[in-house]
Design a protein around this motif. Sequence first.
Motif, PDB file in Angstrom:
ATOM      1  N   MET A  51       0.820  -1.210   0.000  1.00  0.00           N
ATOM      2  CA  MET A  51       0.000   0.000   0.000  1.00  0.00           C
ATOM      3  C   MET A  51       0.858   1.266   0.000  1.00  0.00           C
ATOM      4  O   MET A  51       0.555   2.225  -0.697  1.00  0.00           O
ATOM      5  CB  MET A  51      -0.954  -0.007   1.199  1.00  0.00           C
ATOM      6  N   ALA A  52       1.925   1.260   0.772  1.00  0.00           N
ATOM      7  CA  ALA A  52       2.813   2.425   0.816  1.00  0.00           C
ATOM      8  C   ALA A  52       3.467   2.658  -0.539  1.00  0.00           C
ATOM      9  O   ALA A  52       3.550   3.799  -1.008  1.00  0.00           O
ATOM     10  CB  ALA A  52       3.871   2.232   1.895  1.00  0.00           C
ATOM     11  N   GLY A  53       3.901   1.606  -1.177  1.00  0.00           N
ATOM     12  CA  GLY A  53       4.532   1.731  -2.493  1.00  0.00           C
ATOM     13  C   GLY A  53       3.574   2.240  -3.552  1.00  0.00           C
ATOM     14  O   GLY A  53       3.922   3.133  -4.344  1.00  0.00           O
ATOM     15  N   LEU A  54       2.382   1.683  -3.584  1.00  0.00           N
ATOM     16  CA  LEU A  54       1.389   2.139  -4.561  1.00  0.00           C
ATOM     17  C   LEU A  54       1.041   3.604  -4.355  1.00  0.00           C
ATOM     18  O   LEU A  54       0.942   4.380  -5.316  1.00  0.00           O
ATOM     19  CB  LEU A  54       0.122   1.278  -4.488  1.00  0.00           C
ATOM     20  N   SER A  55       0.865   3.988  -3.105  1.00  0.00           N
ATOM     21  CA  SER A  55       0.530   5.376  -2.785  1.00  0.00           C
ATOM     22  C   SER A  55       1.650   6.326  -3.208  1.00  0.00           C
ATOM     23  O   SER A  55       1.399   7.354  -3.842  1.00  0.00           O
ATOM     24  CB  SER A  55       0.264   5.493  -1.286  1.00  0.00           C
ATOM     25  N   LEU A  56       2.867   5.984  -2.853  1.00  0.00           N
ATOM     26  CA  LEU A  56       4.014   6.839  -3.167  1.00  0.00           C
ATOM     27  C   LEU A  56       4.220   6.975  -4.677  1.00  0.00           C
ATOM     28  O   LEU A  56       4.412   8.097  -5.182  1.00  0.00           O
ATOM     29  CB  LEU A  56       5.272   6.289  -2.507  1.00  0.00           C
ATOM     30  N   LEU A  57       4.169   5.877  -5.393  1.00  0.00           N
ATOM     31  CA  LEU A  57       4.361   5.931  -6.847  1.00  0.00           C
ATOM     32  C   LEU A  57       3.239   6.706  -7.531  1.00  0.00           C
ATOM     33  O   LEU A  57       3.486   7.486  -8.452  1.00  0.00           O
ATOM     34  CB  LEU A  57       4.471   4.520  -7.417  1.00  0.00           C
ATOM     35  N   SER A  58       2.013   6.488  -7.097  1.00  0.00           N
ATOM     36  CA  SER A  58       0.890   7.216  -7.678  1.00  0.00           C
ATOM     37  C   SER A  58       1.032   8.714  -7.436  1.00  0.00           C
ATOM     38  O   SER A  58       0.811   9.523  -8.343  1.00  0.00           O
ATOM     39  CB  SER A  58      -0.435   6.713  -7.099  1.00  0.00           C
ATOM     40  N   ALA A  59       1.402   9.086  -6.223  1.00  0.00           N
ATOM     41  CA  ALA A  59       1.580  10.509  -5.910  1.00  0.00           C
ATOM     42  C   ALA A  59       2.711  11.119  -6.725  1.00  0.00           C
ATOM     43  O   ALA A  59       2.570  12.228  -7.252  1.00  0.00           O
ATOM     44  CB  ALA A  59       1.844  10.687  -4.411  1.00  0.00           C
ATOM     45  N   ALA A  60       3.816  10.400  -6.841  1.00  0.00           N
ATOM     46  CA  ALA A  60       4.954  10.921  -7.619  1.00  0.00           C
ATOM     47  C   ALA A  60       4.560  11.130  -9.081  1.00  0.00           C
ATOM     48  O   ALA A  60       4.864  12.178  -9.671  1.00  0.00           O
ATOM     49  CB  ALA A  60       6.140   9.966  -7.510  1.00  0.00           C
ATOM     50  N   LEU A  61       3.865  10.167  -9.652  1.00  0.00           N
ATOM     51  CA  LEU A  61       3.441  10.308 -11.047  1.00  0.00           C
ATOM     52  C   LEU A  61       2.369  11.381 -11.198  1.00  0.00           C
ATOM     53  O   LEU A  61       2.325  12.081 -12.213  1.00  0.00           O
ATOM     54  CB  LEU A  61       2.950   8.971 -11.586  1.00  0.00           C
ATOM     55  N   GLY A  62       1.514  11.533 -10.195  1.00  0.00           N
ATOM     56  CA  GLY A  62       0.535  12.616 -10.226  1.00  0.00           C
ATOM     57  C   GLY A  62       1.218  13.974 -10.234  1.00  0.00           C
ATOM     58  O   GLY A  62       0.795  14.893 -10.936  1.00  0.00           O
ATOM     59  N   LEU A  63       2.290  14.106  -9.467  1.00  0.00           N
ATOM     60  CA  LEU A  63       3.047  15.375  -9.463  1.00  0.00           C
ATOM     61  C   LEU A  63       3.779  15.600 -10.781  1.00  0.00           C
ATOM     62  O   LEU A  63       3.848  16.735 -11.256  1.00  0.00           O
ATOM     63  CB  LEU A  63       4.025  15.402  -8.289  1.00  0.00           C
ATOM     64  N   VAL A  64       4.300  14.539 -11.372  1.00  0.00           N
ATOM     65  CA  VAL A  64       4.929  14.669 -12.695  1.00  0.00           C
ATOM     66  C   VAL A  64       3.886  15.163 -13.700  1.00  0.00           C
ATOM     67  O   VAL A  64       4.172  16.065 -14.499  1.00  0.00           O
ATOM     68  CB  VAL A  64       5.558  13.332 -13.152  1.00  0.00           C
ATOM     69  N   ALA A  65       2.684  14.590 -13.644  1.00  0.00           N
ATOM     70  CA  ALA A  65       1.608  15.029 -14.546  1.00  0.00           C
ATOM     71  C   ALA A  65       1.251  16.487 -14.283  1.00  0.00           C
ATOM     72  O   ALA A  65       1.007  17.252 -15.229  1.00  0.00           O
ATOM     73  CB  ALA A  65       0.382  14.136 -14.374  1.00  0.00           C
ATOM     74  N   TYR A  66       1.247  16.882 -13.019  1.00  0.00           N
ATOM     75  CA  TYR A  66       0.951  18.275 -12.690  1.00  0.00           C
ATOM     76  C   TYR A  66       2.016  19.220 -13.262  1.00  0.00           C
ATOM     77  O   TYR A  66       1.689  20.222 -13.890  1.00  0.00           O
ATOM     78  CB  TYR A  66       0.848  18.459 -11.171  1.00  0.00           C
ATOM     79  N   PHE A  67       3.281  18.902 -13.034  1.00  0.00           N
ATOM     80  CA  PHE A  67       4.351  19.794 -13.500  1.00  0.00           C
ATOM     81  C   PHE A  67       4.443  19.843 -15.020  1.00  0.00           C
ATOM     82  O   PHE A  67       4.836  20.865 -15.575  1.00  0.00           O
ATOM     83  CB  PHE A  67       5.690  19.397 -12.882  1.00  0.00           C
ATOM     84  N   SER A  68       4.048  18.777 -15.688  1.00  0.00           N
ATOM     85  CA  SER A  68       4.106  18.804 -17.156  1.00  0.00           C
ATOM     86  C   SER A  68       2.874  19.470 -17.777  1.00  0.00           C
ATOM     87  O   SER A  68       2.953  20.000 -18.876  1.00  0.00           O
ATOM     88  CB  SER A  68       4.287  17.398 -17.718  1.00  0.00           C
ATOM     89  N   SER A  69       1.743  19.461 -17.067  1.00  0.00           N
ATOM     90  CA  SER A  69       0.514  20.017 -17.633  1.00  0.00           C
ATOM     91  C   SER A  69       0.050  21.303 -16.958  1.00  0.00           C
ATOM     92  O   SER A  69      -0.795  21.999 -17.497  1.00  0.00           O
ATOM     93  CB  SER A  69      -0.614  18.986 -17.522  1.00  0.00           C
ATOM     94  N   GLN A  70       0.547  21.564 -15.752  1.00  0.00           N
ATOM     95  CA  GLN A  70       0.101  22.688 -14.925  1.00  0.00           C
ATOM     96  C   GLN A  70      -1.385  22.600 -14.581  1.00  0.00           C
ATOM     97  O   GLN A  70      -2.012  23.600 -14.236  1.00  0.00           O
ATOM     98  CB  GLN A  70       0.415  24.038 -15.602  1.00  0.00           C
ATOM     99  N   ASP A  71      -1.934  21.389 -14.654  1.00  0.00           N
ATOM    100  CA  ASP A  71      -3.328  21.152 -14.270  1.00  0.00           C
ATOM    101  C   ASP A  71      -3.339  20.758 -12.794  1.00  0.00           C
ATOM    102  O   ASP A  71      -2.868  19.680 -12.412  1.00  0.00           O
ATOM    103  CB  ASP A  71      -3.924  20.041 -15.129  1.00  0.00           C
ATOM    104  N   VAL A  72      -3.887  21.618 -11.953  1.00  0.00           N
ATOM    105  CA  VAL A  72      -3.835  21.439 -10.505  1.00  0.00           C
ATOM    106  C   VAL A  72      -4.585  20.188 -10.043  1.00  0.00           C
ATOM    107  O   VAL A  72      -4.333  19.675  -8.952  1.00  0.00           O
ATOM    108  CB  VAL A  72      -4.343  22.708  -9.787  1.00  0.00           C
ATOM    109  N   ARG A  73      -5.461  19.661 -10.857  1.00  0.00           N
ATOM    110  CA  ARG A  73      -6.192  18.449 -10.467  1.00  0.00           C
ATOM    111  C   ARG A  73      -5.241  17.272 -10.243  1.00  0.00           C
ATOM    112  O   ARG A  73      -5.479  16.443  -9.366  1.00  0.00           O
ATOM    113  CB  ARG A  73      -7.260  18.099 -11.507  1.00  0.00           C
ATOM    114  N   TRP A  74      -4.157  17.215 -11.022  1.00  0.00           N
ATOM    115  CA  TRP A  74      -3.163  16.157 -10.813  1.00  0.00           C
ATOM    116  C   TRP A  74      -2.500  16.300  -9.448  1.00  0.00           C
ATOM    117  O   TRP A  74      -2.265  15.310  -8.757  1.00  0.00           O
ATOM    118  CB  TRP A  74      -2.108  16.161 -11.915  1.00  0.00           C
ATOM    119  N   ALA A  75      -2.203  17.532  -9.059  1.00  0.00           N
ATOM    120  CA  ALA A  75      -1.588  17.767  -7.742  1.00  0.00           C
ATOM    121  C   ALA A  75      -2.568  17.420  -6.622  1.00  0.00           C
ATOM    122  O   ALA A  75      -2.169  16.864  -5.587  1.00  0.00           O
ATOM    123  CB  ALA A  75      -1.125  19.219  -7.621  1.00  0.00           C
ATOM    124  N   ILE A  76      -3.840  17.716  -6.828  1.00  0.00           N
ATOM    125  CA  ILE A  76      -4.850  17.375  -5.819  1.00  0.00           C
ATOM    126  C   ILE A  76      -4.952  15.858  -5.665  1.00  0.00           C
ATOM    127  O   ILE A  76      -4.987  15.331  -4.550  1.00  0.00           O
ATOM    128  CB  ILE A  76      -6.217  18.007  -6.175  1.00  0.00           C
TER     129      ILE A  76
END
Length: 139
Positions: A51-76
């Motif tokens: 669970m910790a690994g899935l959460s961490l990887l999902s969050a990291a990729l969500g932040l990558v999506a945010y920084f590449s798109s500037q869509d705040v929904r990914w950061a949320i």
Amino acid sequence: MPGSLALALAAAFFGAALYVNLVEQPARLALDDEVILNEWTPSDRRGVALMAGLSLLSAALGLVAYFSSQDVRWAIGALIVILAWPYTFFAMAPLNNQILTLAPRDIGAARALVRQWGLLEYGQTAIGLAACIVYLWAL
């Protein structure tokens, strides 16, 4: 691509938490108290790591999506899924540690504590579902 992977990992997190709620926990509670405790330690270690690994990887990729798109929904979405860490640490770990340290003479307390822990696991399921919803919204 990172956003789709973030969603996939959040969905895996949600699915794993739902599996615990609907399958593993009822099966565990069907065991006798001593067997519950024997099953608990290896199951807990593996489950926390997954669970910790899935959460961490999902969050990291969500932040990558945010920084590449500037869509705040990914950061949320990333923020929501990483909330599994403090939730686990502050809400679930104290009870989990109680279960892990039960002495053989306290074995009768195992069932009540494991049942209580199972109710807290619904919080993990809700975190996974919320993250999936936000990530889907971002797609």
